[in-house]
Design an enzyme around this catalytic site. Structure first.
Site, PDB file in Angstrom:
ATOM      1  N   HIS A 149     -57.810   9.308 -28.350  1.00  0.00           N
ATOM      2  CA  HIS A 149     -57.002  10.535 -28.325  1.00  0.00           C
ATOM      3  C   HIS A 149     -57.857  11.782 -28.571  1.00  0.00           C
ATOM      4  O   HIS A 149     -57.383  12.779 -29.101  1.00  0.00           O
ATOM      5  CB  HIS A 149     -55.855  10.451 -29.339  1.00  0.00           C
ATOM      6  CG  HIS A 149     -54.740   9.567 -28.882  1.00  0.00           C
ATOM      7  ND1 HIS A 149     -53.562  10.055 -28.360  1.00  0.00           N
ATOM      8  CD2 HIS A 149     -54.621   8.209 -28.861  1.00  0.00           C
ATOM      9  CE1 HIS A 149     -52.763   9.042 -28.045  1.00  0.00           C
ATOM     10  NE2 HIS A 149     -53.394   7.911 -28.332  1.00  0.00           N
ATOM     11  N   GLY A 163     -53.763  -1.043 -21.201  1.00  0.00           N
ATOM     12  CA  GLY A 163     -54.513   0.133 -21.596  1.00  0.00           C
ATOM     13  C   GLY A 163     -55.791   0.321 -20.813  1.00  0.00           C
ATOM     14  O   GLY A 163     -56.739   0.936 -21.301  1.00  0.00           O
ATOM     15  N   SER A 191     -54.487   1.785 -15.167  1.00  0.00           N
ATOM     16  CA  SER A 191     -54.162   1.513 -13.773  1.00  0.00           C
ATOM     17  C   SER A 191     -53.722   2.774 -13.046  1.00  0.00           C
ATOM     18  O   SER A 191     -53.953   2.918 -11.845  1.00  0.00           O
ATOM     19  CB  SER A 191     -53.060   0.452 -13.697  1.00  0.00           C
ATOM     20  OG  SER A 191     -51.915   0.849 -14.437  1.00  0.00           O
ATOM     21  N   ASP A 218     -59.598   9.165 -18.475  1.00  0.00           N
ATOM     22  CA  ASP A 218     -59.311   8.087 -17.527  1.00  0.00           C
ATOM     23  C   ASP A 218     -59.885   8.370 -16.151  1.00  0.00           C
ATOM     24  O   ASP A 218     -60.594   7.539 -15.562  1.00  0.00           O
ATOM     25  CB  ASP A 218     -57.800   7.858 -17.420  1.00  0.00           C
ATOM     26  CG  ASP A 218     -57.175   7.432 -18.731  1.00  0.00           C
ATOM     27  OD1 ASP A 218     -57.925   7.113 -19.673  1.00  0.00           O
ATOM     28  OD2 ASP A 218     -55.933   7.437 -18.820  1.00  0.00           O
TER      29      ASP A 218
END
Length: 410
Positions: free
Chosen positions: A58, A149, A152, A197
């Site tokens: 985070h 996690g 995708s 990501d």
């Protein structure tokens, strides 16, 4: 061994306004699915890998440093041009393509909302680069485990983006592809994620980890020793970021920053404030604001220490930092869960395990263990058996290696 899966096809679960379990089996590549659905071969196939959040939980939306790794599993998107302005997106999970118009794209709702990820990419490409010349057909396949996690959603976005860039001959720098895919997830899908990501999926390399400065949005790599192994233990616990406390955690971080800005008026992100300053002004923060800010600022310091240890090839030091990261996620950020904690507590006691932590947004999902090459299924079996007895379902376990980032498959 039922609990250990090395090379089987997995289900791809896409995050949306609710969770859709979307079985996109890689037993058939996207090109074959495209051929079956549309009656001709695709013009191009894009691929993007899933990613491990190695350390930096985070931290991305708080502007700090994070380290991630691409893995050898991901998403394929096959694409061809149309002669009109329509878009069709097909996944074997639903049987019927989602069809909409390229002009005036808006987020879909209900049972078709899973398609917002590729549609959001088309929306973002047009928002930043101008109208696409024509519509297109897409077919999707993947082999990422459901809800583990491993991002995708970002893999689907990047695979779509590289396919459309190739399909239409667009000149878009890799960093902009990552940024625009993040924008698609933020503004079209509605998920307030940072750049981790998409950045890792875009810039990953075999044998390297991706170090991202999320404030400057710069991407570098650090070496990972050839002897390092990554094991994933998917708890099966619900990993529903939009249905969870992810957005609440972001708001809590923003609230802590607003208080700390009284003493650091030039700060625009938590990453600009040292952990010592968070502790110094603890009395001015609510207990929740304090623990969230302390986690983020200390986690950034752990990322810096991890990068230094990786440069030295010191996996033992890296392992200790991974465990500290998980403890902070559990105690300060409170985004772990009993299933994740159970696995971490037991895995770190096994021979050959340097360290373990949750990977991804938390609130369920998977644990990543960094191990020696000697760690294997037999060593893991007592933990998986105990987990199954404790929680009444088996964890899905597999090993993975670093791999190259998003690209067109030739």
């Amino acid at each position: 061994m039922a609990a250990i899966v090395r090379a089987a096809a997995f289900f791809l679960s896409l995050r949306s306004f609710s969770i859709f379990h979307c079985p996109l089996l890689m037993s058939e590549p996207a090109s074959a699915i495209f051929q079956q659905q549309y009656g001709h071969a695709p013009a191009v196939v894009g691929y993007a890998p899933g990613r491990l959040e190695f350390i930096g939980n985070h931290v991305d939306y708080n502007g700090g440093l994070v380290i991630g790794a691409t893995i050898d599993r991901g998403v394929q998107v096959a694409a061809s041009k149309r002669t009109d302005r329509r878009i069709r997106v097909f996944s074997p999970a639903y049987g019927t393509p989602v069809e909409t118009d390229l002009d005036g794209l808006v987020p879909l709702k209900g049972s078709t909302a899973w398609a917002n990820y590729p549609l959001g990419v088309a929306w973002s490409l047009q928002k930043n680069g101008g109208p696409l010349p024509m519509g297109f057909d897409l077919a999707i396949a993947g082999d990422l485990p459901a809800g583990a996690g491993l991002s995708s959603s970002a893999a689907l976005e990047l695979a779509t983006a590289v396919a459309l860039r190739e399909l239409f001959g667009l000149s878009i720098a890799p960093v902009n592809l990552a940024r625009w895919c993040r924008q698609a997830e933020n503004e079209f899908v509605g998920m307030p994620c940072g750049i981790l990501d998409q950045g890792v999926s875009m810039f990953g390399e075999a044998g390297r980890l991706v170090l991202i400065d999320c404030r400057a949005e710069t991407f570098n790599t650090v070496p990972v020793p050839e002897s390092a192994r990554f094991w994933i233990f998917n708890t099966g616990a619900k990993h529903a970021l939009l249905d969870s406390l992810y957005a609440a955690r972001r708001r809590e971080c923003e609230a802590a920053l607003a208080v700390l800005k009284r003493h650091h008026p030039s700060a625009t992100l938590l990453a600009e404030i040292p952990s010592a300053e968070v502790e110094r002004y603890r009395a001015e923060l609510t207990p929740t604001q304090f623990t969230r800010a302390l986690h983020v600022t200390r986690e950034i310091e752990r990322v810096q220490q991890t990068a230094q240890a990786l440069e030295k090839g010191d996996l033992a030091a890296v392992g200790k930092l991974l465990v500290q990261s998980h403890q902070s996620s559990r105690e300060l950020f409170e985004n772990s869960c009993p299933e994740l904690d159970y696995l971490v507590d037991r895995l770190v006691k096994l021979p050959g395990v340097y360290g373990a932590r949750l990977t991804g947004g938390g609130f369920g999902g998977a644990v990543m263990a960094l191990t020696t090459p000697e760690f294997n299924a037999a060593v893991a079996q007592p933990v998986t058996d105990a987990y199954t007895k404790q929680f009444n379902h088996e964890p899905v376990v597999f090993t993975t290696r670093t791999g190259p980032g998003a690209r067109v498959l030739k």
